[in-house]
Design an enzyme around this catalytic site. Structure first.
Site, mmCIF file in Angstrom:
data_model
loop_
_atom_site.group_PDB
_atom_site.id
_atom_site.type_symbol
_atom_site.label_atom_id
_atom_site.label_comp_id
_atom_site.label_asym_id
_atom_site.label_seq_id
_atom_site.Cartn_x
_atom_site.Cartn_y
_atom_site.Cartn_z
ATOM 1 C CG ASP A 12 33.834 43.982 5.439
ATOM 2 O OD1 ASP A 12 33.412 44.609 6.430
ATOM 3 O OD2 ASP A 12 34.769 43.151 5.505
ATOM 4 N NE ARG A 48 41.779 44.977 3.289
ATOM 5 C CZ ARG A 48 42.094 43.687 3.162
ATOM 6 N NH1 ARG A 48 41.178 42.757 3.285
ATOM 7 N NH2 ARG A 48 43.328 43.326 2.900
ATOM 8 C CG HIS A 53 35.596 46.876 2.654
ATOM 9 N ND1 HIS A 53 35.901 46.849 3.987
ATOM 10 C CD2 HIS A 53 36.189 45.781 2.099
ATOM 11 C CE1 HIS A 53 36.640 45.782 4.227
ATOM 12 N NE2 HIS A 53 36.852 45.118 3.108
ATOM 13 C CG HIS A 193 37.438 34.166 3.674
ATOM 14 N ND1 HIS A 193 37.556 33.995 2.326
ATOM 15 C CD2 HIS A 193 37.895 35.407 3.946
ATOM 16 C CE1 HIS A 193 38.077 35.101 1.806
ATOM 17 N NE2 HIS A 193 38.287 35.979 2.757
ATOM 18 C CG HIS A 216 31.956 38.448 -1.896
ATOM 19 N ND1 HIS A 216 31.713 37.518 -2.878
ATOM 20 C CD2 HIS A 216 32.285 39.588 -2.528
ATOM 21 C CE1 HIS A 216 31.903 38.081 -4.054
ATOM 22 N NE2 HIS A 216 32.252 39.332 -3.874
HETATM 23 N N1 PXP Z 1 35.670 35.904 8.457
HETATM 24 C C1 PXP Z 1 36.786 36.654 8.319
HETATM 25 C C2 PXP Z 1 37.795 36.615 9.405
HETATM 26 C C3 PXP Z 1 36.972 37.472 7.185
HETATM 27 O O1 PXP Z 1 38.090 38.209 7.074
HETATM 28 C C4 PXP Z 1 35.960 37.522 6.222
HETATM 29 C C5 PXP Z 1 36.110 38.410 5.027
HETATM 30 O O2 PXP Z 1 36.193 39.716 5.433
HETATM 31 C C6 PXP Z 1 34.815 36.743 6.415
HETATM 32 C C7 PXP Z 1 34.706 35.921 7.531
HETATM 33 C C8 PXP Z 1 33.679 36.761 5.443
HETATM 34 O O3 PXP Z 1 34.087 36.240 4.230
HETATM 35 P P1 PXP Z 1 33.128 36.374 2.967
HETATM 36 O O4 PXP Z 1 32.908 37.843 2.739
HETATM 37 O O5 PXP Z 1 33.907 35.723 1.877
HETATM 38 O O6 PXP Z 1 31.855 35.661 3.306
#
Ligand code: PXP
Length: 246
Positions: A12, A48, A53, A193, A216
């Site tokens: 993303d 989204r 993004h 996440h 991220h």
């Molecule tokens: N899993 C889900 C369901 C998410 O919504 C996200 C963020 O888009 C991620 C994993 C990845 O999180 P991060 O970008 O913080 O590693």
């Protein structure tokens, strides 16, 4: 020995950087190809509602070019269900989405939204898409996932990553209990996440976890060492933690 652990790379924020200038670069598709080369098992992209993004053309390009599975993250809306049914990605992960949030805050209320989700899950599943729900490691939510007939849940690791010390340990314990309950309920357990090199190990060592989705941090680290190196290092840390898990 714990089963193997897949790494899904979320691209993303390659699109976030591209969109900051409104042009074509950096290209998320190039990031996906590099991630594949670096050993990612899948690519994750969240379309989204506000297209901040990933945009529709990215999903089209990913579906056309990817040689590894696409995990399409989507809100539980009619628009997103239609897009998923048009592309039929390998997997669709239903996430909560609020326009004003900076990133996905908290898990989906699968229990409270049961009647809204049920027909959407059925339509995606009938199209052969592997549906997962992004939920907190909470017994009520996991039981709701079973009632909704999804084969997979992704447990939200955001709070675990933000906390420190004893509070982080307690949150890790909650994730462990959630993963164990997934095992008993017959749900495949994914997590994601906010994960970084600093906190991925204990999560990767949970034997029931079959996939981690990370974005991220990897895109940020890529600024300094390149995406391929960042992904390979994440893969190494995951494999090392997995070796010690039973
Ligand atoms: N899993 C889900 C369901 C998410 O919504 C996200 C963020 O888009 C991620 C994993 C990845 O999180 P991060 O970008 O913080 O590693």
């Amino acid at each position: 020995m714990a089963q193997s652990l897949r790494l899904g790379v979320n691209i993303d924020h390659v699109a976030t950087v591209r969109n900051a200038r409104g042009g074509k670069l950096p290209d998320p598709l190039r990031a996906a190809a590099l991630a594949t080369k670096a050993g990612a098992d899948g690519i994750t992209a969240h379309l989204r509602e506000d297209r901040r993004h990933i945009v529709d053309a990215d999903i089209e390009a990913l579906m056309r070019e990817l040689t590894i599975p696409l995990n399409f993250e989507m809100a539980a809306t009619e628009e997103m269900v239609r897009i998923a049914l048009r592309h039929k990605p390998h997997a669709a992960c239903i996430v909560p989405e609020k326009r004003e949030e900076r990133t996905t805050e908290g898990g989906l209320d699968a229990a409270g939204q049961h009647n809204h989700l049920k027909p959407m899950v059925a339509r995606l599943r009938d199209a052969g898409i592997r549906v997962s729900l992004f939920v907190e490691a909470d017994e009520r939510q996991l039981e709701a996932a079973v009632t909704l007939g999804v084969p997979v849940v992704e447990l939200h690791t955001g709070r675990y990553c933000e906390l420190e010390g004893a509070a982080q340990k307690a949150e890790l314990e909650r994730l462990r209990r959630g993963a164990a309950l997934c095992g008993r309920l017959g749900l495949e357990c994914h997590m994601g996440h906010g994960l970084s090199y600093a906190d991925v190990g204990p999560v990767a060592a949970i034997p029931e976890v079959r996939e981690l989705n990370i974005g991220h941090f990897l895109v940020g680290e890529a600024i300094f060492v390149g995406l391929e190196v960042a992904i390979r290092e994440m893969r190494r840390l995951i494999d090392e933690a997995r070796k010690g898990s039973t």
